[in-house]
Enzyme design. Structure first.
Site, PDB file in Angstrom:
ATOM      1  N   THR A 152      21.852   4.670 -20.440  1.00 59.40           N
ATOM      2  CA  THR A 152      22.580   4.746 -19.166  1.00 59.40           C
ATOM      3  C   THR A 152      23.980   4.123 -19.275  1.00 59.40           C
ATOM      4  O   THR A 152      24.166   3.133 -19.960  1.00 59.40           O
ATOM      5  CB  THR A 152      21.762   4.002 -18.089  1.00 59.40           C
ATOM      6  OG1 THR A 152      20.483   4.619 -18.012  1.00 59.40           O
ATOM      7  CG2 THR A 152      22.438   4.060 -16.733  1.00 59.40           C
ATOM      8  N   ARG A 321      -7.099 -14.931   8.068  1.00 61.33           N
ATOM      9  CA  ARG A 321      -6.199 -15.151   9.198  1.00 61.33           C
ATOM     10  C   ARG A 321      -6.887 -14.709  10.484  1.00 61.33           C
ATOM     11  O   ARG A 321      -7.482 -13.635  10.551  1.00 61.33           O
ATOM     12  CB  ARG A 321      -4.920 -14.334   9.001  1.00 61.33           C
ATOM     13  CG  ARG A 321      -3.903 -14.570  10.080  1.00 61.33           C
ATOM     14  CD  ARG A 321      -2.672 -13.710   9.856  1.00 61.33           C
ATOM     15  NE  ARG A 321      -1.694 -14.002  10.872  1.00 61.33           N
ATOM     16  CZ  ARG A 321      -0.786 -13.140  11.309  1.00 61.33           C
ATOM     17  NH1 ARG A 321      -0.734 -11.919  10.808  1.00 61.33           N
ATOM     18  NH2 ARG A 321       0.065 -13.482  12.238  1.00 61.33           N
ATOM     19  N   ARG A 348      -3.630   0.216   8.355  1.00 59.43           N
ATOM     20  CA  ARG A 348      -2.501   0.004   7.445  1.00 59.43           C
ATOM     21  C   ARG A 348      -2.968  -0.325   6.030  1.00 59.43           C
ATOM     22  O   ARG A 348      -2.358   0.111   5.060  1.00 59.43           O
ATOM     23  CB  ARG A 348      -1.629  -1.145   7.977  1.00 59.43           C
ATOM     24  CG  ARG A 348      -0.863  -0.760   9.240  1.00 59.43           C
ATOM     25  CD  ARG A 348      -0.609  -1.967  10.137  1.00 59.43           C
ATOM     26  NE  ARG A 348       0.468  -2.805   9.663  1.00 59.43           N
ATOM     27  CZ  ARG A 348       0.727  -4.025  10.130  1.00 59.43           C
ATOM     28  NH1 ARG A 348      -0.051  -4.550  11.067  1.00 59.43           N
ATOM     29  NH2 ARG A 348       1.721  -4.720   9.665  1.00 59.43           N
ATOM     30  N   GLY A 423       4.037 -13.402   9.202  1.00 63.20           N
ATOM     31  CA  GLY A 423       5.112 -14.288   8.767  1.00 63.20           C
ATOM     32  C   GLY A 423       4.923 -14.788   7.338  1.00 63.20           C
ATOM     33  O   GLY A 423       5.857 -14.765   6.538  1.00 63.20           O
ATOM     34  N   THR A 444      13.109   4.437  -9.513  1.00 63.94           N
ATOM     35  CA  THR A 444      14.409   4.993  -9.887  1.00 63.94           C
ATOM     36  C   THR A 444      14.466   5.361 -11.368  1.00 63.94           C
ATOM     37  O   THR A 444      15.042   6.371 -11.735  1.00 63.94           O
ATOM     38  CB  THR A 444      15.518   3.978  -9.530  1.00 63.94           C
ATOM     39  OG1 THR A 444      15.409   3.659  -8.140  1.00 63.94           O
ATOM     40  CG2 THR A 444      16.900   4.534  -9.804  1.00 63.94           C
ATOM     41  N   GLU A 446      13.115   6.255 -15.391  1.00 59.01           N
ATOM     42  CA  GLU A 446      12.284   7.329 -15.982  1.00 59.01           C
ATOM     43  C   GLU A 446      12.305   8.567 -15.078  1.00 59.01           C
ATOM     44  O   GLU A 446      11.306   9.243 -14.911  1.00 59.01           O
ATOM     45  CB  GLU A 446      10.826   6.868 -16.190  1.00 59.01           C
ATOM     46  CG  GLU A 446      10.639   5.630 -17.023  1.00 59.01           C
ATOM     47  CD  GLU A 446      11.173   5.782 -18.446  1.00 59.01           C
ATOM     48  OE1 GLU A 446      11.350   6.922 -18.907  1.00 59.01           O
ATOM     49  OE2 GLU A 446      11.432   4.732 -19.078  1.00 59.01           O
TER      50      GLU A 446
END
Lengths: 685, 685
Positions: A152, A321, A348, A423, A444, A446
């Site tokens: 690169t 939690r 999620r 948090g 990004t 390969e």
């Protein structure tokens, strides 16, 4: 800071304790953790992990505690020390390559030796002639030559043909002159180059008699072997701080007419005849394709465990939690609800848990296909060889799409996991943020994840045209296109809610539909390539999702899985993970599925409102044991939130209180005074 | 490192230069940059920006060049110095509050004074009695008292009622005893607490005679006013490194039975009568709601410019970066194509450009509504007052949803912008990564973005039930629900492709449809609240997207816009941005739109395949001038990629070469030797 007062030392977290909560979770599930771990990793890998970990963990040099507070100079210097120690241990314990990679994986920190140990050695092994192996590879393997892979440039990334650096053949003295004609020709982003390497494999445009033969690899010494100062007419350095990867010396490199001998052009495939100055063409490029396929399949395989790491941390912490009471809970109930009980949190995290298995099994299958294919291509039998070449084209294209999909799902999934920790997810001690930042380059490098989708589309268009002319190859891609053409007029109407094979078929149908839509736009409507890039990206995503679904389905249905698990509850939970991954993907890509007619809108609505919520309910009780099965050692996770023993709050407090150089500062807070009241002792870092 | 050789100094980037490319972009668009800037910011704000910038930029203390290479102790110490200098300048130049906020915005770095200057002072201003204003507020405004706002605890975030810290009233000596009963009671994440504050507003459970009256604010001294050492029975420190925000001393705080006098309970709204020990209730909580609405509206307003900042950087760099040739370009064409010409890049960046305007105008409208409403509520006229209260409930709920949507779009959009910059996006000098990391807490604080959606859903359910009983309030929410009920049986069939008002109506229809679906599931099917959380999140998102679309539409159609722009090309480009934002959102949420019958599947397909690509074509030529209109000074952006003058590569090289402490290190690269050959001089940082 002031010593911890005795009254603080007696404090414990408000009950129930994290350890109790995780124990309850583990008690109420019958997932066979060790068997599932064996299915994921194999016995051999698990044994290796234990063996290497036992060697590394006691070594003080690998201590991770202050990393995130250090300056870049401190971090990178420490990291080189770690890399050196890893090399020493590797020699001392006669580690195999797999042992060494395991050690780096457990360390979870890019080191300045990183590119030497990977791309540099790999390139030399693949592209050296026997003479060059003696001259360069052997010295590189003994760490006398320390190298990097310089492709690169500052102004040139994905488009290798646009590189500016030149290697000009001089027939009079049989040398190449390496030169950087402009500032944008500077090599840039090159790992291990900035401060570490004394040699570089430089990709440069080969110029013979004024003609450009395209980019080729040359090995160039860049620093003195004793003083480690840059050689004359070489300008080299580190490119500066980054979003992550700050323990790696990504570098820049400029050449001012540097002469190198003929032997420094890596010549196993292409070469310049020194007598005639003629360019000698490569016989077969398929080996190069093979390597890229291997590298990308590895990214897919890694994507599964990368994601699993974030999911392990988030799942354990969300089981510990507690926030609010359930809105419908009777008012007599006291105590707060485990966050993992909330449907929004499950929605999620649990699909990502499923995706981690899906990507892992897909990566494994890709590696197997790659090995089978390499074997085919090595046989002398001509028809096997041709079959191998045809399969390789398919493998190459599918690995591009899967690399793009897998690394995107993993990278974005880690951030979802971080946010699901609330948090505390933002603390470096969550173990997710720094790992996420170090992982992001995978999206990004390969092949940029958007760029790669053009290669997939090009291959699918080609396959579809062949199928339309009844010239399809005997591979899975042509098969699903063929099937679609045959059934197109009847319509699909797959039953994705009750039939797992139909789920796979629906994903195949959608991919095939989008392929023929793209053919129509390009070949019939004559739309420009550029105007179709967004369609191509969608098409590649759809095809890759199909592959993941198919591979996951085959993995959970295989006899190997049945015999390893040998236990119906775990196997049926794996099946549920397959269904969750598939139906979650389906409802999130609903538009394609109804437009293509793969699935009725009623099925999509039912998937969303009934099937997915039910699967979340069914998987929820097993979630802790499922993440336990990935067997991440605490030392590797380096996470207060994801500890196996659940002692989240004690550990967060200990790190803040004891492992925090900022607390050695005493500020003078008043705006008209100096900044510090007490200057801290010089940092020991 | 070695000095830069003279042959390097002569190198320039390969042409065409960034400056030329940006000039071409600016030349070919007729967007009225200065008028549009005035519309976005107002003349007053633009003048303020120039005035404050001119004062700050020459000050060496604000130099940003080495920030990303420093250790946390270095960074935070430097940041306190910056904060002190800002305060000094503020006094010297008699800055207004708006000037001071502008200065912080230009600095773009959280400082250790951050929470003193915001939440601490705001709380004192709002909650002090006149006596307390003298005692605390005046001393805080003169920076004798430096404070923080201590609410969140190690084990307790969103659920304020779950806080463990107690303030126990002792009638015998008229004091409160502040105490932390466990480790999880430790205050945690508190900005400006770790090293800076000498006082804290502590939220603690007020206990009178064994009864808990819930969380209330108390002002507590925590450090000595001279030595700045923690007081006895106070344990306080910094919590350690984070994903971003490392120039802020987020802290922890534990109390061991600390006595404070009666006057230290902030008593403007609630108090304890010292004579009778009776709790005195608050008269009106709506003012507190008002503040939260104001804070959240500010996050929405910021979200627009936060996103615009990332879009500015990505758009400029993508106009300068060139990669590959267009696939259909004639083979005679040389040179690479600007990345911004690729449809895939446009599809990633330009909808975010549109979203930045959409969020900004929405935030502005929210602030206006807030001000109008505050005025209404302050009038003595009873019917105006009641109207104000009703509007406030609507404003409160909509600000929750918009905060969640806006900060998610901005946070995730920044990462999209970073990736669109390719490899260089990963460099800290892109200016996106560090800013993104500092912005991310906005998605979690002031109400976690997922948690908040429950509040929106609760309000929408309540409104829908009222409408069903013909008891709807006179506000927009009830109006769209009413409209939906009236037209439901006829169906919708809005023409979103040709009619802008129909676009707004389609978004309203979808939000109303999802609201009544939720009512049916909750009230008719009696589904549990928990099982509906995912539906509620989708509903809140849909409703907030409607509000953004509506506000953006009203802004671009307003007479104020017409008179400011007074120029048809710019106004019509703004209209295109509105359409792009709306149709891009619509096609990405297609499932909801067809399920609700708001839009036909044919319109969705046409939006995807025709309308959005055409809008991208139309906006592309104006993209540089559109981002120029946001008027971010280079000094604020601190980005090599986003420079106004386009000198991207020269600046990236200069920073790597000249502003990089890592290049002072000389490694010894061999694995059996020590790490450093030359020890660098002690860092001057």
């Amino acid at each position: 800071m002031a010593p911890t007062p005795s009254w603080v030392k007696t404090l414990t977290p408000q009950g129930p304790q994290g350890a109790e909560l995780l124990q309850q979770e583990r008690d109420r599930s019958d997932v066979a953790v060790d068997k599932l771990a064996e299915l994921i990793h194999t016995k051999e890998v698990l044994e290796r992990q234990q063996r290497v970990l036992a060697i590394m963990q006691p070594e003080k040099v690998f201590d991770k505690s202050l990393s995130h507070s250090m300056s870049r100079t401190e971090r990178i210097t420490k990291s080189l020390a770690k890399a050196k120690r890893l090399h020493q241990l590797s020699q001392q314990h006669k580690w195999s390559q797999d042992d060494f990679f395991m050690a780096n994986n457990l360390l979870s920190e890019p080191t300045p030796y990183g590119l030497h140990a990977s791309m540099f050695l790999v390139t030399l092994r693949e592209q050296c002639t026997p003479e060059q192996r003696k001259l360069f590879l052997e010295r590189a393997e003994s760490y006398e030559i320390i190298g990097c892979y310089a492709q690169t440039e500052l102004g040139h990334g994905s488009n290798v043909r646009g590189l500016e650096t030149t290697a000009t053949w001089d027939p009079t003295d049989k040398t190449f002159t390496i030169h950087s004609p402009s500032l944008t020709a500077s090599k840039w982003w090159i790992g291990s180059l900035g401060r570490t390497a004394n040699h570089a494999v430089v990709m440069a445009q080969l110029m013979i008699g004024g003609k450009n033969y395209g980019p080729h690899p040359f090995i160039v010494q860049i620093r003195d072997m004793k003083t480690h100062e840059p050689l004359e007419n070489v300008h080299v350095g580190d490119i500066g701080p980054k979003f992550g990867y700050n323990t790696m010396d990504n570098g820049f490199l400029l050449f001012n007419h540097i002469k190198i001998p003929h032997v420094n052009m890596l010549a196993r495939f292409c070469s310049v005849d020194p007598a005639t100055s003629k360019y000698v063409r490569p016989a077969n490029m398929s080996l190069v394709y093979g390597t890229m396929t291997w590298v990308r399949s590895n990214i897919v395989l890694d994507a599964g465990s990368v994601l699993a790491r974030g999911v392990t941390i988030a799942t354990r912490y969300c089981a510990i939690r507690r926030q609010f009471q359930d809105n419908d809970a009777p008012s007599t109930e006291t105590g707060e609800n485990q966050v993992l009980n909330y449907k929004m949190v499950q929605y999620r995290i649990l699909p990502l848990l499923a995706a981690s298995f899906a990507l892992h099994f897909t990566g494994r299958r890709m590696m197997e296909l790659y090995d089978e294919n390499q074997a085919l291509m090595k046989t002398k039998d001509k028809s096997s060889g041709m079959k191998g070449v045809a399969l390789l084209a398919d493998l190459h294209a599918t690995s591009c799409g899967l690399k793009a999909l897998g690394s995107t799902v993993a990278g974005e999934g880690l951030e979802v996991c971080r946010r699901a920790c609330g948090g505390h997810g933002y603390s470096s001690h969550s173990g997710i943020g720094p790992f996420y930042a170090d992982y992001l380059p995978n999206l990004t490098w390969e092949g940029d994840n958007y760029m790669l989708t053009q290669q997939v589309a090009r291959y699918l268009l080609k396959s579809a045209r062949a199928v339309l002319q009844n010239k399809g190859t005997d591979n899975d891609t042509c098969r699903i296109l063929q099937d679609f053409l045959q059934r197109q007029d009847m319509g699909a109407a797959f039953d994705v809610l009750d039939n797992d094979a139909d789920i796979v078929a629906a994903f195949a149908w959608r991919a095939a539909y989008l392929t023929f839509e793209a053919v129509k736009r390009r070949d019939v409507e004559k739309r420009s390539w550029n105007s179709l890039l967004v369609d191509f990206w969608r098409l590649s995503t759809a095809h890759s999702q199909y592959l993941v679904i198919k591979n996951f389905y085959e993995a959970v249905s295989s006899s190997a899985t049945a015999s390893t698990l040998n236990d119906s509850p775990t196997a049926s939970i794996l099946h549920n993970l397959f269904r969750l991954h598939a139906l979650y993907t389906l409802e999130n890509e609903a538009a394609d599925f109804f437009t293509s007619g793969a699935v009725t809108t009623r099925q999509i609505t039912l998937a969303r409102t009934k099937a997915v919520p039910r699967l979340l309910d069914e998987i929820r009780p097993h979630s802790i044991r499922l993440v336990d099965s990935w067997k991440f050692p605490d030392w590797q996770l380096d996470s207060s939130l994801g500890r196996y023993d659940g002692k989240v709050y004690v550990d967060l407090f200990r790190r803040a209180n004891e492992e925090n150089p900022v607390n050695a500062l005493t500020f003078d807070p008043y705006p008209w005074n100096n900044v510090l009241l007490k200057n801290p002792k010089p940092s020991k870092l």
